[in-house]
Design a protein around this motif. Structure first.
Motif, mmCIF file in Angstrom:
data_model
loop_
_atom_site.group_PDB
_atom_site.id
_atom_site.type_symbol
_atom_site.label_atom_id
_atom_site.label_comp_id
_atom_site.label_asym_id
_atom_site.label_seq_id
_atom_site.Cartn_x
_atom_site.Cartn_y
_atom_site.Cartn_z
ATOM 1 N N PRO A 258 0.604 -0.042 -11.744
ATOM 2 C CA PRO A 258 0.788 1.157 -10.910
ATOM 3 C C PRO A 258 0.526 0.885 -9.431
ATOM 4 C CG PRO A 258 -0.392 1.727 -12.931
ATOM 5 C CD PRO A 258 -0.290 0.223 -12.905
ATOM 6 N N ALA A 259 -0.458 0.043 -9.119
ATOM 7 C CA ALA A 259 -0.772 -0.257 -7.720
ATOM 8 C C ALA A 259 0.373 -1.019 -7.052
ATOM 9 C CB ALA A 259 -2.069 -1.054 -7.630
ATOM 10 N N ARG A 260 0.955 -1.966 -7.769
ATOM 11 C CA ARG A 260 2.085 -2.721 -7.213
ATOM 12 C C ARG A 260 3.300 -1.824 -7.039
ATOM 13 N NH1 ARG A 260 3.517 -7.315 -4.312
ATOM 14 N NH2 ARG A 260 5.672 -7.853 -4.805
ATOM 15 N N GLU A 261 3.543 -0.953 -8.005
ATOM 16 C CA GLU A 261 4.699 -0.061 -7.912
ATOM 17 C C GLU A 261 4.555 0.888 -6.723
ATOM 18 O OE1 GLU A 261 7.542 -0.253 -9.705
ATOM 19 O OE2 GLU A 261 6.604 -2.112 -10.385
ATOM 20 N N LEU A 262 3.320 1.373 -6.475
ATOM 21 C CA LEU A 262 3.110 2.220 -5.310
ATOM 22 C C LEU A 262 3.347 1.421 -4.030
ATOM 23 C CD1 LEU A 262 2.234 4.852 -3.937
ATOM 24 C CD2 LEU A 262 -0.130 4.033 -4.083
ATOM 25 N N ALA A 263 2.846 0.197 -3.983
ATOM 26 C CA ALA A 263 3.056 -0.640 -2.797
ATOM 27 C C ALA A 263 4.537 -0.846 -2.528
ATOM 28 C CB ALA A 263 2.355 -1.988 -2.983
ATOM 29 N N LEU A 264 5.318 -1.063 -3.566
ATOM 30 C CA LEU A 264 6.760 -1.245 -3.392
ATOM 31 C C LEU A 264 7.426 0.023 -2.856
ATOM 32 C CD1 LEU A 264 7.550 -3.289 -6.626
ATOM 33 C CD2 LEU A 264 7.761 -4.106 -4.262
ATOM 34 N N ARG A 265 6.958 1.183 -3.330
ATOM 35 C CA ARG A 265 7.537 2.439 -2.843
ATOM 36 C C ARG A 265 7.191 2.669 -1.369
ATOM 37 N NH1 ARG A 265 5.776 4.288 -7.891
ATOM 38 N NH2 ARG A 265 3.980 5.377 -6.992
ATOM 39 N N VAL A 266 5.981 2.332 -1.004
ATOM 40 C CA VAL A 266 5.533 2.594 0.367
ATOM 41 C C VAL A 266 6.131 1.589 1.345
ATOM 42 C CG1 VAL A 266 3.531 2.674 1.909
ATOM 43 C CG2 VAL A 266 3.399 3.710 -0.380
ATOM 44 N N TRP A 267 6.097 0.298 0.978
ATOM 45 C CA TRP A 267 6.431 -0.762 1.933
ATOM 46 C C TRP A 267 7.804 -1.367 1.724
ATOM 47 C CZ3 TRP A 267 3.057 -0.009 5.459
ATOM 48 C CH2 TRP A 267 1.754 0.342 5.129
ATOM 49 N N GLY A 268 8.320 -1.290 0.498
ATOM 50 C CA GLY A 268 9.622 -1.871 0.211
ATOM 51 C C GLY A 268 9.514 -3.299 -0.291
ATOM 52 N N GLU A 269 10.485 -3.681 -1.087
ATOM 53 C CA GLU A 269 10.459 -5.010 -1.714
ATOM 54 C C GLU A 269 10.560 -6.124 -0.682
ATOM 55 O OE1 GLU A 269 12.631 -7.320 -5.459
ATOM 56 O OE2 GLU A 269 13.079 -5.213 -5.005
ATOM 57 N N GLU A 270 11.361 -5.918 0.361
ATOM 58 C CA GLU A 270 11.535 -6.953 1.379
ATOM 59 C C GLU A 270 10.218 -7.258 2.087
ATOM 60 O OE1 GLU A 270 13.669 -9.605 4.037
ATOM 61 O OE2 GLU A 270 14.114 -8.766 2.051
ATOM 62 N N ALA A 271 9.469 -6.215 2.430
ATOM 63 C CA ALA A 271 8.209 -6.406 3.151
ATOM 64 C C ALA A 271 7.176 -7.138 2.317
ATOM 65 C CB ALA A 271 7.663 -5.058 3.601
ATOM 66 N N LEU A 272 7.263 -6.999 0.991
ATOM 67 C CA LEU A 272 6.274 -7.629 0.111
ATOM 68 C C LEU A 272 6.795 -8.925 -0.511
ATOM 69 C CD1 LEU A 272 4.880 -4.475 -1.736
ATOM 70 C CD2 LEU A 272 3.975 -5.609 0.297
ATOM 71 N N SER A 273 7.920 -9.422 -0.028
ATOM 72 C CA SER A 273 8.556 -10.583 -0.648
ATOM 73 C C SER A 273 7.903 -11.908 -0.283
ATOM 74 C CB SER A 273 10.038 -10.628 -0.237
ATOM 75 O OG SER A 273 10.153 -10.899 1.168
ATOM 76 N N GLY A 274 7.076 -11.917 0.746
ATOM 77 C CA GLY A 274 6.488 -13.166 1.223
ATOM 78 C C GLY A 274 7.358 -13.889 2.230
ATOM 79 N N LYS A 275 8.501 -13.314 2.561
ATOM 80 C CA LYS A 275 9.398 -13.930 3.528
ATOM 81 C C LYS A 275 8.729 -14.010 4.897
ATOM 82 C CE LYS A 275 14.018 -13.293 5.544
ATOM 83 N NZ LYS A 275 15.219 -12.420 5.569
#
Length: 391
Positions: A258-275
């Motif tokens: 649930p914590a990761r899913e919330l992070a993805l909703r707030v920040w987006g997959e691109e921002a959390l991709s490590g790029k």
């Protein structure tokens, strides 16, 4: 309660506004931050550190609360976990407050700002605490769980303990580091070098042998202020990793949690991709500050990101860590030599670049991220993240 003395502007602060300046000292940062909290009517909480700053000034971990005391959905933004990195985080927090920050929080929501989690390191321009502890490796269960081993660091430590700050000694240390990386691989090297170690008190990334002052003080703040919280979005502001002057987000929540899913909703997959990472492989960290939330708030779910603002490429940052390790062994006249002054300047430039363009970029990007996080909380995105109430 600090009473507001003026209405905050809803727009970005202007360059002539003191709140828009990047602070040069801990005292300047704290003064500007407290004034911004007062203008917005925040409730101030202060915790005085037992030590003093370089000019004999008192040191504080400060906090400010905006919103209902019993709010269950809370945004928490911290800076200065790594001391010297707090200059950027303080500038971001202060600028966001000057822009209106968390004015008029909706029902059941609040903001907790934490300023200078490690005030000694902030004031003395070091990442570490007064005891050379990397605070973001100190939040483990000291005394109740086995002390983690880091044999890779134990192997490297003698090579990292420079006798002199000169290019020959620095090259020798890098040769040892490169040989270890070649033999063991990039991930093993990252774990060894900066994952955290607990056996060498004079070494880098030392996690300590017991909870330090900042650790126990922060835990007390979380227990007292967030006892009623059921969902937290946590931002910990840092500098070092990522593209120059740009934010790099790190989230270590398990995939599909649930914590990761919330992070993805707030920040987006691109921002959390490590790029954009300046690390070929991130270490597996131990004793992170965010672990205190789970320890102290068992009835609250937390989704956390470390927000790094990129400074220099990795080898320059590694030089900086070597510089501090050497500098902490220099006392008396040795601390005032040309070599010590050069090492100190290089170290500061690695974590708080003097480039006005870098500083402007950090403040712009940082305030955008604070607004983005607060919008998620104020719009109710944490409601579905709260655990089911016990009956």
């Amino acid at each position: 309660m600090l009473q507001a003395d003026s209405s905050p502007s809803s727009g970005p602060s202007s360059p002539s506004d003191p709140s828009a300046r990047f602070p040069d000292t801990y005292a300047e940062a704290r003064t500007a931050w407290l004034a911004a909290v007062q203008r917005l009517g925040g409730e101030w909480l202060g915790f005085q550190h037992p030590g003093l700053g370089p000019d004999g000034e008192a040191l504080w971990m400060d906090a400010a609360w905006f919103g209902a005391r019993a709010a269950r959905q809370v945004l928490v933004v911290a800076c200065g976990t790594h001391g010297i990195e707090g200059y950027a985080g303080s500038a971001v927090q202060t600028a966001w407050l000057a822009q209106g920050g968390p004015a008029n929080p909706p029902a059941d929501t609040a903001v907790l700002l934490i300023h200078a989690v490690n005030p000694w390191g902030f004031a003395h321009r070091q990442r570490v605490t007064e005891d050379n502890v990397d605070l973001n490796r100190n939040f483990r269960h000291h005394g109740t769980t086995p002390t983690p081993d880091n044999p890779g660091y134990d192997e490297l430590h003698p090579q990292l303990a420079l006798a002199h700050w000169d290019e020959e000694e620095i090259a020798r240390a890098f040769a040892a580091m490169d040989a270890y990386r070649e033999r063991m691989g990039e991930k093993a090297f990252s774990d060894a070098f900066n994952g955290g170690q607990y056996s060498r008190p004079d070494g880098i990334f030392f996690g300590g042998t017991s909870p330090c002052w900042a650790n126990t003080t922060l835990r007390g703040l979380l227990r007292s202020r967030l006892a009623g919280a059921r969902a937290c979005l946590f931002l910990d502001l840092h500098t070092g990793i990522g593209p120059y002057g740009e934010p790099f987000l790190i989230n270590v929540d398990p995939p599909a949690s649930p914590a990761r899913e919330l992070a993805l909703r707030v920040w987006g997959e691109e921002a959390l991709s490590g790029k954009g990472s300046t690390h070929k492989a991130l270490a597996t960290f131990q004793g992170l500050l965010l672990d205190a939330f789970a320890d102290e708030l068992p009835d609250c779910r937390t989704s956390a990101v470390a927000i790094e603002f990129g400074t220099r490429e990795r080898r320059v940052m590694q030089r900086a860590h070597l510089a501090l390790m050497w500098l902490r062994r220099q006392t008396g006249d040795a601390a005032a030599t040309p070599a010590a002054r050069a090492a100190r300047a290089e170290y500061a430039e690695a974590f708080m670049p003097s480039d006005p363009g870098w500083r402007d970029s950090v403040m712009r990007a940082g305030t955008v991220l604070c607004r983005q996080a607060w919008s998620a909380v104020a719009d109710g995105q944490l409601r579905g993240f709260m655990p089911v109430e016990r009956t």
